[in-house]
Scaffold this motif. Structure first.
Motif, PDB file in Angstrom:
ATOM      1  N   ILE A   1      -0.269   6.181  -2.168  1.00 29.36           N
ATOM      2  CA  ILE A   1       0.250   6.673  -0.882  1.00 29.36           C
ATOM      3  C   ILE A   1       1.224   5.642  -0.293  1.00 29.36           C
ATOM      4  CG2 ILE A   1      -1.683   8.215  -0.339  1.00 29.36           C
ATOM      5  CD1 ILE A   1      -2.890   6.017   1.399  1.00 29.36           C
ATOM      6  N   TYR A   2       2.258   6.150   0.365  1.00 33.05           N
ATOM      7  CA  TYR A   2       3.277   5.304   0.971  1.00 33.05           C
ATOM      8  C   TYR A   2       3.221   5.475   2.483  1.00 33.05           C
ATOM      9  CZ  TYR A   2       5.081   5.038  -3.775  1.00 33.05           C
ATOM     10  OH  TYR A   2       5.204   4.826  -5.127  1.00 33.05           O
ATOM     11  N   GLY A   3       3.294   4.351   3.199  1.00 33.88           N
ATOM     12  CA  GLY A   3       3.233   4.420   4.652  1.00 33.88           C
ATOM     13  C   GLY A   3       3.981   3.273   5.296  1.00 33.88           C
ATOM     14  N   ILE A   4       3.681   3.049   6.570  1.00 32.68           N
ATOM     15  CA  ILE A   4       4.344   1.979   7.314  1.00 32.68           C
ATOM     16  C   ILE A   4       3.316   1.155   8.080  1.00 32.68           C
ATOM     17  CG2 ILE A   4       6.594   3.125   7.550  1.00 32.68           C
ATOM     18  CD1 ILE A   4       5.729   3.917  10.402  1.00 32.68           C
ATOM     19  N   LYS A   5       3.649  -0.112   8.277  1.00 31.80           N
ATOM     20  CA  LYS A   5       2.842  -0.998   9.108  1.00 31.80           C
ATOM     21  C   LYS A   5       3.128  -0.634  10.563  1.00 31.80           C
ATOM     22  CE  LYS A   5       1.785  -5.912   9.498  1.00 31.80           C
ATOM     23  NZ  LYS A   5       2.564  -7.032   9.996  1.00 31.80           N
ATOM     24  N   GLU A   6       2.065  -0.399  11.337  1.00 30.86           N
ATOM     25  CA  GLU A   6       2.250   0.198  12.663  1.00 30.86           C
ATOM     26  C   GLU A   6       3.092  -0.665  13.610  1.00 30.86           C
ATOM     27  OE1 GLU A   6      -1.421   1.491  14.398  1.00 30.86           O
ATOM     28  OE2 GLU A   6      -1.453   3.355  13.233  1.00 30.86           O
ATOM     29  N   ASP A   7       2.910  -1.989  13.583  1.00 32.34           N
ATOM     30  CA  ASP A   7       3.603  -2.806  14.580  1.00 32.34           C
ATOM     31  C   ASP A   7       5.060  -3.111  14.224  1.00 32.34           C
ATOM     32  OD1 ASP A   7       2.872  -4.393  12.481  1.00 32.34           O
ATOM     33  OD2 ASP A   7       2.114  -6.064  13.683  1.00 32.34           O
ATOM     34  N   THR A   8       5.395  -3.082  12.905  1.00 30.03           N
ATOM     35  CA  THR A   8       6.763  -3.466  12.505  1.00 30.03           C
ATOM     36  C   THR A   8       7.549  -2.336  11.844  1.00 30.03           C
ATOM     37  OG1 THR A   8       6.079  -4.209  10.307  1.00 30.03           O
ATOM     38  CG2 THR A   8       5.970  -5.836  12.092  1.00 30.03           C
TER      39      THR A   8
ATOM     40  N   LYS B   1       0.800  -3.176  -1.822  1.00 30.80           N
ATOM     41  CA  LYS B   1       2.101  -3.832  -2.055  1.00 30.80           C
ATOM     42  C   LYS B   1       2.993  -3.599  -0.838  1.00 30.80           C
ATOM     43  CE  LYS B   1       2.331  -2.953  -7.049  1.00 30.80           C
ATOM     44  NZ  LYS B   1       3.109  -2.218  -8.051  1.00 30.80           N
ATOM     45  N   PRO B   2       3.646  -4.625  -0.278  1.00 29.59           N
ATOM     46  CA  PRO B   2       3.406  -6.043  -0.564  1.00 29.59           C
ATOM     47  C   PRO B   2       2.133  -6.506   0.127  1.00 29.59           C
ATOM     48  CG  PRO B   2       5.134  -5.797   1.083  1.00 29.59           C
ATOM     49  CD  PRO B   2       4.756  -4.403   0.669  1.00 29.59           C
ATOM     50  N   GLY B   3       1.343  -7.303  -0.569  1.00 29.28           N
ATOM     51  CA  GLY B   3       0.041  -7.720  -0.075  1.00 29.28           C
ATOM     52  C   GLY B   3       0.105  -8.561   1.193  1.00 29.28           C
ATOM     53  N   LYS B   4       1.186  -9.330   1.340  1.00 25.90           N
ATOM     54  CA  LYS B   4       1.247 -10.248   2.497  1.00 25.90           C
ATOM     55  C   LYS B   4       1.304  -9.489   3.821  1.00 25.90           C
ATOM     56  CE  LYS B   4       6.281 -11.094   2.221  1.00 25.90           C
ATOM     57  NZ  LYS B   4       6.586 -10.224   1.071  1.00 25.90           N
TER      58      LYS B   4
ATOM     59  N   LYS C   1      -2.928  -8.163   6.177  1.00 28.00           N
ATOM     60  CA  LYS C   1      -3.961  -9.117   6.608  1.00 28.00           C
ATOM     61  C   LYS C   1      -5.092  -8.339   7.297  1.00 28.00           C
ATOM     62  CE  LYS C   1      -0.894 -13.111   7.214  1.00 28.00           C
ATOM     63  NZ  LYS C   1       0.322 -12.521   6.619  1.00 28.00           N
ATOM     64  N   VAL C   2      -6.260  -8.965   7.396  1.00 23.65           N
ATOM     65  CA  VAL C   2      -7.399  -8.329   8.070  1.00 23.65           C
ATOM     66  C   VAL C   2      -7.009  -7.971   9.507  1.00 23.65           C
ATOM     67  CG1 VAL C   2      -9.741  -8.709   8.935  1.00 23.65           C
ATOM     68  CG2 VAL C   2      -9.124  -9.481   6.643  1.00 23.65           C
ATOM     69  N   GLY C   3      -7.327  -6.727   9.897  1.00 18.86           N
ATOM     70  CA  GLY C   3      -7.013  -6.263  11.244  1.00 18.86           C
ATOM     71  C   GLY C   3      -5.692  -5.518  11.345  1.00 18.86           C
ATOM     72  N   THR C   4      -4.874  -5.558  10.271  1.00 21.18           N
ATOM     73  CA  THR C   4      -3.594  -4.856  10.288  1.00 21.18           C
ATOM     74  C   THR C   4      -3.812  -3.351  10.193  1.00 21.18           C
ATOM     75  OG1 THR C   4      -2.716  -6.734   9.030  1.00 21.18           O
ATOM     76  CG2 THR C   4      -1.299  -4.820   9.256  1.00 21.18           C
ATOM     77  N   HIS C   5      -2.961  -2.586  10.927  1.00 21.10           N
ATOM     78  CA  HIS C   5      -3.050  -1.129  10.921  1.00 21.10           C
ATOM     79  C   HIS C   5      -1.823  -0.522  10.231  1.00 21.10           C
ATOM     80  CE1 HIS C   5      -6.031  -2.054  14.007  1.00 21.10           C
ATOM     81  NE2 HIS C   5      -6.530  -0.851  13.794  1.00 21.10           N
ATOM     82  N   PHE C   6      -2.085   0.562   9.469  1.00 24.12           N
ATOM     83  CA  PHE C   6      -1.017   1.275   8.773  1.00 24.12           C
ATOM     84  C   PHE C   6      -1.152   2.763   9.053  1.00 24.12           C
ATOM     85  CE2 PHE C   6      -1.898  -2.576   6.398  1.00 24.12           C
ATOM     86  CZ  PHE C   6      -0.627  -3.082   6.150  1.00 24.12           C
ATOM     87  N   THR C   7      -0.020   3.467   8.917  1.00 27.09           N
ATOM     88  CA  THR C   7      -0.048   4.924   9.079  1.00 27.09           C
ATOM     89  C   THR C   7       0.663   5.585   7.912  1.00 27.09           C
ATOM     90  OG1 THR C   7       0.456   6.752  10.580  1.00 27.09           O
ATOM     91  CG2 THR C   7       2.025   4.940  10.546  1.00 27.09           C
TER      92      THR C   7
END
Length: 348
Positions: free
Chosen positions: A75-82, A104-107, A110-116
């Motif tokens: 699945i492909y998504g985006i990091k919520e804050d950036t 990917k990319p793993g960096k 981090k723990v606590g990061t949100h994605f959609t």
């Protein structure tokens, strides 16, 4: 070649494969793929097509198939804050909407990061980072998780398949049912519903186990010595009905034939754990290589496997190292198609 079973080397299982023999697309119809048959006692080889498999089966035999179904797990998504793009590959369902994923990319994870994902159909929070770099992620959604995956996910095709799959259902067996695999149990891709019915009509029993194939199945063996390789763990289920039919088959002198290495590993795992074939569920990391004593299997329908892989080691354990390496040489000479969408071999 005389193998030193105590000191087997990974390089002993190397063979030279021209790139053009790696099948990039499935053949149509499914059962028109070629079939190499190999007598495990004599090493005798014959050539036909998969729809001729009925010529090699006997009334009273039992075929055991893996009914696991592949998740559209990429699945492909985006990091919520950036808004940065991210790719998740779902590996293992840990329950309570929590999954182990490759990110990917793993960096970015981090723990606590949100994605959609899928314009908000699915959201995820990273809850842990494992030693191997994989993430533990908790998903949130409305409705049915697997229905959403069907909508937004892509099939996680093996890395050696470069072409896009036009019809995702061609990376599923026609009898797939239990969702949970990260890769298809590919030996079963050759069967059509009509061919399975023909097999049943001739008096061959057809039964099912479930083993959810992990991506570790594609992990190369990095150890120089075979015994130093650590197998990944996969979840299996052998139902009571299947156990009963296998035991009846063996008592009446029929052959137990696994369709695929995953079915084989399930049966032999249960036999090793329970010392018999009976209803069983659990996790297996069984590693089958030459010297292994089979307790259940008489025959195997399988595809042609990668050089130096645990799968070519498994078939060498069943049919004998020299017979297998010779069969692979012949298959290359005869321009068989290799790997997941390739041709089939029946070891009997």
């Amino acid at each position: 070649m005389e193998l030193d079973l105590k000191n087997l080397k990974t390089k002993d299982f190397y063979y030279d494969l021209p790139q053009e023999l790696i099948a990039q697309t499935p053949i149509e119809p499914r059962d028109s793929s070629r079939l190499l048959t190999l007598n495990k006692e004599t090493g005798e080889i014959a050539h036909s097509h998969f729809h001729d498999i009925t010529d090699w089966l006997h009334p009273g035999d039992c075929l055991v198939l893996n009914d696991s179904r592949v998740l559209p797990a990429r699945i492909y998504g985006i990091k919520e804050d950036t808004g940065a793009r991210v790719e998740f590959l779902l590996l293992t369902n840990q329950g309570s909407d929590t999954w182990e994923v490759l990110c990917k990319p793993g960096k970015k994870a981090k723990v606590g990061t949100h994605f959609t994902f899928g314009d908000g159909l699915l959201t995820a929070e990273v809850t842990a980072v494992q030693d191997d770099g994989n993430r533990i992620v908790r998903f949130a959604y409305d409705g049915n998780f697997f229905a959403i995956l069907d909508q937004i996910g892509q099939m996680p095709l093996p890395p050696y398949i470069k072409k896009k799959l036009e019809n995702q259902e061609r990376y599923q067996t026609v009898y797939s049912k239990e969702v949970g695999s990260a890769a298809a149990p590919t030996a079963g891709l050759h069967f059509t519903k009509e061919l399975l019915q023909k097999v049943k009509d001739m008096g061959v029993k057809v039964e099912f186990v479930t083993l959810h194939v992990g991506l570790g199945t594609f992990r190369p063996v990095s150890a120089d010595r075979v015994v130093d390789h650590k197998m990944h763990s996969e979840h299996y289920l052998l139902p009571q009905e299947t156990a009963d039919v296998i035991n009846e088959t063996r008592e009446s002198g029929g052959r137990v034939i696994a369709v695929g290495t995953t079915s084989c590993r399930t049966l032999e795992s249960v036999a090793a754990k329970e010392d018999c074939i009976k209803e069983s569920e659990g996790w297996t990391d069984i590693f089958i290589y030459p010297g292994f004593q089979f307790k259940v299997l008489d025959g195997l329908i399988t595809n042609f496997h990668l050089p130096e892989s645990t799968l070519i080691m498994l078939v060498s354990a069943l049919a004998g190292y020299d017979h297998i390496m010779n069969a692979y040489r012949v298959a290359v000479q005869e321009k068989y198609r290799f790997f997941s969408f390739g041709d089939a071999m029946f070891i009997y």
